[in-house]
Design a protein around this motif. Structure first.
Motif, short mmCIF file in Angstrom:
data_model
loop_
_atom_site.label_atom_id
_atom_site.label_comp_id
_atom_site.label_asym_id
_atom_site.label_seq_id
_atom_site.Cartn_x
_atom_site.Cartn_y
_atom_site.Cartn_z
N TRP A 195 0.82 -1.21 0.00
CA TRP A 195 0.00 0.00 0.00
C TRP A 195 0.85 1.26 0.00
CZ3 TRP A 195 -4.88 -0.93 3.55
CH2 TRP A 195 -5.66 -1.95 2.95
N ASN A 196 2.01 1.15 0.66
CA ASN A 196 2.86 2.35 0.72
C ASN A 196 3.50 2.66 -0.63
OD1 ASN A 196 4.66 0.32 0.49
ND2 ASN A 196 5.94 0.90 2.24
N ARG A 197 3.28 1.76 -1.61
CA ARG A 197 3.88 2.01 -2.93
C ARG A 197 2.96 2.84 -3.82
NH1 ARG A 197 6.86 -3.64 -4.33
NH2 ARG A 197 7.75 -3.87 -2.25
N ALA A 198 1.68 2.91 -3.45
CA ALA A 198 0.74 3.66 -4.28
C ALA A 198 1.22 5.10 -4.51
CB ALA A 198 -0.65 3.63 -3.67
N PRO A 199 1.75 5.78 -3.46
CA PRO A 199 2.23 7.15 -3.70
C PRO A 199 3.32 7.21 -4.77
CG PRO A 199 2.08 6.72 -1.35
CD PRO A 199 1.82 5.41 -2.04
N ARG A 200 4.12 6.13 -4.85
CA ARG A 200 5.18 6.12 -5.87
C ARG A 200 4.58 6.13 -7.27
NH1 ARG A 200 8.87 1.37 -4.26
NH2 ARG A 200 9.43 2.10 -2.22
N LEU A 201 3.44 5.46 -7.43
CA LEU A 201 2.79 5.45 -8.74
C LEU A 201 2.26 6.83 -9.08
CD1 LEU A 201 1.03 1.98 -8.48
CD2 LEU A 201 2.93 2.58 -9.98
N LEU A 202 1.74 7.49 -8.06
CA LEU A 202 1.27 8.86 -8.25
C LEU A 202 2.45 9.76 -8.61
CD1 LEU A 202 -1.29 10.55 -8.01
CD2 LEU A 202 -0.66 11.05 -5.65
N GLN A 203 3.54 9.54 -7.90
CA GLN A 203 4.77 10.29 -8.17
C GLN A 203 5.20 10.09 -9.62
OE1 GLN A 203 7.78 9.20 -5.31
NE2 GLN A 203 9.33 10.47 -6.29
N PHE A 204 5.03 8.86 -10.11
CA PHE A 204 5.40 8.55 -11.49
C PHE A 204 4.54 9.35 -12.47
CE2 PHE A 204 4.84 5.83 -15.31
CZ PHE A 204 6.14 5.88 -15.76
N VAL A 205 3.24 9.37 -12.23
CA VAL A 205 2.33 10.12 -13.11
C VAL A 205 2.73 11.60 -13.11
CG1 VAL A 205 -0.08 10.82 -13.44
CG2 VAL A 205 0.46 8.46 -12.84
N GLN A 206 3.08 12.11 -11.94
CA GLN A 206 3.50 13.52 -11.84
C GLN A 206 4.82 13.76 -12.57
OE1 GLN A 206 3.44 13.83 -7.60
NE2 GLN A 206 1.34 14.62 -7.51
N MET A 207 5.73 12.79 -12.46
CA MET A 207 7.02 12.91 -13.15
C MET A 207 6.83 12.97 -14.66
SD MET A 207 9.60 10.20 -11.34
CE MET A 207 10.74 10.15 -12.74
N VAL A 208 5.92 12.11 -15.15
CA VAL A 208 5.64 12.07 -16.60
C VAL A 208 5.05 13.41 -17.03
CG1 VAL A 208 4.25 10.98 -18.40
CG2 VAL A 208 5.39 9.56 -16.68
N ALA A 209 4.11 13.93 -16.24
CA ALA A 209 3.46 15.20 -16.59
C ALA A 209 4.49 16.34 -16.61
CB ALA A 209 2.35 15.50 -15.60
N ALA A 210 5.38 16.36 -15.60
CA ALA A 210 6.39 17.42 -15.52
C ALA A 210 7.36 17.35 -16.69
CB ALA A 210 7.15 17.32 -14.19
N GLU A 211 7.75 16.13 -17.03
CA GLU A 211 8.70 15.93 -18.14
C GLU A 211 8.06 16.36 -19.46
OE1 GLU A 211 11.78 15.12 -18.09
OE2 GLU A 211 12.32 14.16 -20.00
N LYS A 212 6.77 16.06 -19.60
CA LYS A 212 6.06 16.41 -20.84
C LYS A 212 6.02 17.94 -20.98
CE LYS A 212 2.02 15.28 -23.49
NZ LYS A 212 0.73 14.65 -23.56
N LYS A 213 5.75 18.59 -19.86
CA LYS A 213 5.67 20.05 -19.86
C LYS A 213 7.03 20.66 -20.20
CE LYS A 213 3.62 23.52 -16.91
NZ LYS A 213 3.25 23.79 -15.53
N ARG A 214 8.06 20.07 -19.59
CA ARG A 214 9.41 20.58 -19.78
C ARG A 214 9.82 20.51 -21.26
NH1 ARG A 214 14.47 19.00 -20.08
NH2 ARG A 214 13.92 16.80 -20.19
N LYS A 215 9.39 19.40 -21.90
CA LYS A 215 9.76 19.22 -23.31
C LYS A 215 8.88 20.06 -24.23
CE LYS A 215 10.11 15.12 -24.63
NZ LYS A 215 9.49 13.94 -25.00
N GLY A 216 7.86 20.70 -23.63
CA GLY A 216 6.98 21.56 -24.43
C GLY A 216 6.11 20.74 -25.34
#
Ligand code: UDP
Length: 249
Positions: free
Chosen positions: A228-249
């Motif tokens: 259960w404590n890993r669920a936040p990591r998956l959320l973190q992953f989704v956020q990382m993908v979103a941030a990277e997408k934004k960064r690449k424009g």
């Protein structure tokens, strides 16, 4: 290191990802197994946890970067490749690769089962021998410290295995395979998380419908309190993908 040249290799963050189907993966690994030179190869099945965990673990990043093959283990990686690279990447999950190799090669496949709690690898090996007819090269549990790495690597090397299943948890297993690849000398070494537990019957494989949809991680996280404590990591992953997408424009 041999970079496969006949399929595309993408980059997700700073990690490689091979665009390869499960059948093509089995063909490629079958070629490595058949090669008399017994050149060592490492296989990583990439998942969101590996991407998140490796951010704080440079050795883990290098182990994935130096792997001979990096497949998409699940839907999280397919999603990230779509978001960041605009590519549809097929899945080749660890369990399916292991099962596919066992089904294809049967007794010709000599397997070393490394990982899980003491006693579990023995049961996994017996079950795999019964179900797929594979040859058991050796077994060893996965609870040893770095001071024992070399001893275990030499044990594996002496077994003459064609396939090494290293199931010691994400990070530890990939780094072990990569760091000791020269000593291990096994044609196909794959870091494969809970696969030994699944083969032993001590962990259930997620139901077929979740695997068809590529969402078996939901099943695993929900069904296992430890995870259960890993669920936040998956959320973190989704956020990382979103941030990277934004960064690449
Ligand atoms: N495991 C191991 N040695 C360790 C930690 C874990 O052999 O030091 C085994 C564990 O018993 C299980 C497998 O590695 O069979 C996967 O563990 P877990 O699900 O905790 O790791 P994940 O790959 O999901 O991070």
């Amino acid at each position: 290191m041999t970079s496969p040249s006949f399929h595309d290799r993408l980059r997700l963050f700073d990690l490689p990802l091979d665009v390869i189907t499960l059948p093509a993966t089995l063909d490629l690994l079958g070629g490595w197994l058949a090669d008399e030179a017994r050149a060592p190869h490492t296989v990583v099945t990439l998942n969101p946890e590996i991407i998140v965990q490796s951010r704080t673990h440079p050795e883990f990043v290098r182990a994935v970067q130096d792997a001979d093959l990096v497949t998409a283990d699940g839907v999280g990686i397919v999603y990230a490749a779509r978001q960041l690279r605009g590519e549809e990447v097929p899945r080749a999950p660890g369990f399916d690769i292991v099962k596919g190799l066992m089904q294809r090669h049967g007794a010709d496949l000599s397997v070393f089962f490394l990982g899980a709690k003491p006693g579990v690898a023995e049961v996994a090996a017996q079950n795999a021998a019964r179900e797929y007819g594979v040859t058991v090269a050796g077994v060893h549990h996965g609870y040893f410290g770095p001071e024992d790495d070399e001893r275990v690597a030499r044990l594996v090397a002496a077994s003459g295995a064609g396939l090494l299943l290293t199931a010691m948890g994400a990070g530890r297993q990939e780094v072990f395979n990569q760091q000791w690849r020269g000593v291990l000398g096994v044609p196909v070494m794959i870091g494969c998380g809970g696969v030994i537990d699944v083969l032993a019957g001590t962990a259930d494989l997620a139901p077929a419908w979740t695997r068809r949809m590529g969402v078996e991680w939901i099943w695993r996280v929900a069904g296992d309190r430890k995870r259960w404590n890993r669920a936040p990591r998956l959320l973190q992953f989704v956020q990382m993908v979103a941030a990277e997408k934004k960064r690449k424009g």
